[in-house]
Motif scaffolding. Sequence first.
Motif, PDB file in Angstrom:
ATOM      1  N   PHE A 135     -15.679 -11.006  -1.879  1.00 28.42           N
ATOM      2  CA  PHE A 135     -15.799  -9.544  -1.910  1.00 28.42           C
ATOM      3  C   PHE A 135     -15.714  -9.004  -3.333  1.00 28.42           C
ATOM      4  N   ARG A 136     -15.024  -9.715  -4.216  1.00 23.64           N
ATOM      5  CA  ARG A 136     -14.941  -9.278  -5.616  1.00 23.64           C
ATOM      6  C   ARG A 136     -16.255  -9.513  -6.360  1.00 23.64           C
ATOM      7  N   LEU A 137     -17.079 -10.389  -5.836  1.00 21.56           N
ATOM      8  CA  LEU A 137     -18.327 -10.741  -6.518  1.00 21.56           C
ATOM      9  C   LEU A 137     -19.519  -9.918  -6.064  1.00 21.56           C
ATOM     10  N   ILE A 138     -19.453  -9.387  -4.842  1.00 19.04           N
ATOM     11  CA  ILE A 138     -20.623  -8.683  -4.291  1.00 19.04           C
ATOM     12  C   ILE A 138     -20.457  -7.167  -4.379  1.00 19.04           C
ATOM     13  N   ARG A 139     -21.591  -6.482  -4.452  1.00 15.67           N
ATOM     14  CA  ARG A 139     -21.631  -5.020  -4.466  1.00 15.67           C
ATOM     15  C   ARG A 139     -22.758  -4.551  -3.561  1.00 15.67           C
ATOM     16  N   PHE A 140     -22.621  -3.329  -3.023  1.00 12.97           N
ATOM     17  CA  PHE A 140     -23.653  -2.757  -2.162  1.00 12.97           C
ATOM     18  C   PHE A 140     -24.112  -1.413  -2.723  1.00 12.97           C
ATOM     19  N   ARG A 141     -25.406  -1.171  -2.654  1.00 14.21           N
ATOM     20  CA  ARG A 141     -25.943   0.109  -3.106  1.00 14.21           C
ATOM     21  C   ARG A 141     -25.897   1.153  -1.992  1.00 14.21           C
ATOM     22  N   ASN A 142     -26.041   0.683  -0.764  1.00 16.83           N
ATOM     23  CA  ASN A 142     -25.971   1.592   0.370  1.00 16.83           C
ATOM     24  C   ASN A 142     -24.597   2.243   0.434  1.00 16.83           C
TER      25      ASN A 142
ATOM     26  N   ALA B  37     -15.463  -1.360   0.168  1.00 19.06           N
ATOM     27  CA  ALA B  37     -14.278  -0.925  -0.576  1.00 19.06           C
ATOM     28  C   ALA B  37     -13.026  -0.992   0.295  1.00 19.06           C
ATOM     29  N   LYS B  38     -13.138  -0.561   1.559  1.00 20.58           N
ATOM     30  CA  LYS B  38     -11.993  -0.583   2.472  1.00 20.58           C
ATOM     31  C   LYS B  38     -11.557  -2.011   2.767  1.00 20.58           C
ATOM     32  N   LEU B  39     -12.515  -2.880   3.062  1.00 14.00           N
ATOM     33  CA  LEU B  39     -12.181  -4.272   3.369  1.00 14.00           C
ATOM     34  C   LEU B  39     -11.634  -4.994   2.136  1.00 14.00           C
ATOM     35  N   SER B  40     -12.212  -4.669   0.974  1.00 14.00           N
ATOM     36  CA  SER B  40     -11.742  -5.288  -0.276  1.00 14.00           C
ATOM     37  C   SER B  40     -10.293  -4.899  -0.559  1.00 14.00           C
ATOM     38  N   GLU B  41      -9.973  -3.631  -0.339  1.00 13.50           N
ATOM     39  CA  GLU B  41      -8.596  -3.165  -0.553  1.00 13.50           C
ATOM     40  C   GLU B  41      -7.633  -3.889   0.381  1.00 13.50           C
ATOM     41  N   MET B  42      -8.030  -4.028   1.637  1.00  9.91           N
ATOM     42  CA  MET B  42      -7.196  -4.691   2.628  1.00  9.91           C
ATOM     43  C   MET B  42      -6.947  -6.152   2.249  1.00  9.91           C
ATOM     44  N   LEU B  43      -8.006  -6.856   1.841  1.00  8.23           N
ATOM     45  CA  LEU B  43      -7.880  -8.271   1.477  1.00  8.23           C
ATOM     46  C   LEU B  43      -7.115  -8.446   0.176  1.00  8.23           C
ATOM     47  N   THR B  44      -7.397  -7.573  -0.798  1.00  5.51           N
ATOM     48  CA  THR B  44      -6.740  -7.689  -2.104  1.00  5.51           C
ATOM     49  C   THR B  44      -5.234  -7.478  -1.990  1.00  5.51           C
TER      50      THR B  44
ATOM     51  N   LEU C  41       2.958   6.702  10.909  1.00  3.24           N
ATOM     52  CA  LEU C  41       3.179   6.291   9.518  1.00  3.24           C
ATOM     53  C   LEU C  41       2.526   7.270   8.538  1.00  3.24           C
ATOM     54  N   LYS C  42       1.357   7.780   8.898  1.00  5.56           N
ATOM     55  CA  LYS C  42       0.698   8.739   8.009  1.00  5.56           C
ATOM     56  C   LYS C  42       1.423  10.073   8.014  1.00  5.56           C
ATOM     57  N   LYS C  43       1.860  10.483   9.192  1.00  2.00           N
ATOM     58  CA  LYS C  43       2.518  11.784   9.333  1.00  2.00           C
ATOM     59  C   LYS C  43       3.910  11.784   8.702  1.00  2.00           C
ATOM     60  N   ASN C  44       4.682  10.724   8.934  1.00  2.00           N
ATOM     61  CA  ASN C  44       6.084  10.698   8.497  1.00  2.00           C
ATOM     62  C   ASN C  44       6.297  10.086   7.125  1.00  2.00           C
ATOM     63  N   TYR C  45       5.415   9.152   6.727  1.00  3.26           N
ATOM     64  CA  TYR C  45       5.642   8.431   5.457  1.00  3.26           C
ATOM     65  C   TYR C  45       4.422   8.447   4.539  1.00  3.26           C
ATOM     66  N   HIS C  46       3.389   9.194   4.913  1.00  3.70           N
ATOM     67  CA  HIS C  46       2.177   9.383   4.093  1.00  3.70           C
ATOM     68  C   HIS C  46       1.513   8.041   3.736  1.00  3.70           C
ATOM     69  N   ILE C  47       1.517   7.128   4.684  1.00  2.00           N
ATOM     70  CA  ILE C  47       0.850   5.839   4.493  1.00  2.00           C
ATOM     71  C   ILE C  47      -0.556   5.951   5.077  1.00  2.00           C
ATOM     72  N   SER C  48      -1.561   5.693   4.269  1.00  2.00           N
ATOM     73  CA  SER C  48      -2.947   5.858   4.711  1.00  2.00           C
ATOM     74  C   SER C  48      -3.301   4.841   5.790  1.00  2.00           C
ATOM     75  N   TYR C  49      -4.357   5.148   6.532  1.00  4.10           N
ATOM     76  CA  TYR C  49      -4.807   4.238   7.581  1.00  4.10           C
ATOM     77  C   TYR C  49      -5.259   2.904   6.989  1.00  4.10           C
ATOM     78  N   THR C  50      -5.877   2.965   5.803  1.00  7.31           N
ATOM     79  CA  THR C  50      -6.329   1.723   5.160  1.00  7.31           C
ATOM     80  C   THR C  50      -5.143   0.853   4.774  1.00  7.31           C
ATOM     81  N   ARG C  51      -4.093   1.466   4.236  1.00  8.08           N
ATOM     82  CA  ARG C  51      -2.904   0.704   3.862  1.00  8.08           C
ATOM     83  C   ARG C  51      -2.204   0.127   5.094  1.00  8.08           C
TER      84      ARG C  51
END
Length: 321
Positions: free
Chosen positions: A173-180, A188-195, A103-113
């Motif tokens: 996930f929309r309410l929490i933030r991490f400094r690390n 960010a990756k998990l939030s994108e997936m859930l959103t 999917l990434k090679k042929n249709y440029h779909i990221s691993y996260t998507r």
Amino acid sequence: MGTYKKIIQWVLAVCCLAYIFWFFLKNTQELTLVFKLNPLTLAALTCFIVLGHIMYSYRFKIILEKCSGCSIPFWPWFRIVVLSRFLGTFVPQAGNIYRSVCLKKNYHISYTRYAGSFFSFAWMDTSLNLICAVGIVLAIKPDLQIANFKALNFLTLLTAAIVAIPILLEFIFRLIRFRNRYLSWLHAKLSEMLTVSVSSLSDGVYMLKIVLTGIIAFINTIAVFYICFISLDMPVNLPVLALFYVVLKLSTQIIITPGNLGVRELAYGILSEQMHIGMAQGIVISAIIRILGTCVIITLGTLFGGIDLLRHRRDYSKPEE
């Protein structure tokens, strides 16, 4: 850690298969069930299984296009799905990696998507099937029992949990933030997936496609179970078939042994026993579906060039950076 996990999984698989072997050793007369199958029954089951793969690919395509924003032709995508399952039959986990790399090679779909699409499909598919099962049991046999538990209560609680958990997680996930830095990246990756998954619920046309195709896929798989039971001279009602479908879906999401080998057979056997059908019938039906499904994938995969893919399987041992 990964090596120990694989060893434990295979030990559990061997234990489950050993128990099944012991069961039939004590109940050798039950093996005659296999001889009740005829070529016409096997042909019908094969057709429904092939249709199931087509429906799976089409429904996944709808969700993938929604989550990624990319348009994917059906037949090239169907080939990718078949080859990924073919590869996964021989090299566990390689199938998903192959699919994401293509999917990434042929249709440029990221691993996260892709991961978001995969999660969204699993969530919606499982939720819809559970809702269908609840509706069937409620409408036809609300007093149906699984051992000492009401099937309706169990299914309702399970459905509510599976539907609600991703929505609740997306809100949290929309309410929490991490400094690390690393935790922030993972967040960010998990939030994108859930959103992506949760926000899609507001698209009426999209959800209508998912529901309609999901119902067709549900009917198709129920037909497979029905044909299996009828071929073994064990007519069952629709609520019981719906319960078997729920076990099938849960076994695709909760992996205990490789391919849930042995585990799914025992789960069918136990459910079948609790439904007063017979443990042997459940185990045999699971074995029939597994063997035919594997034969279909190997045949289609070979036709689509799977042998050459298998020779170069190391190219899909891990995704590209």
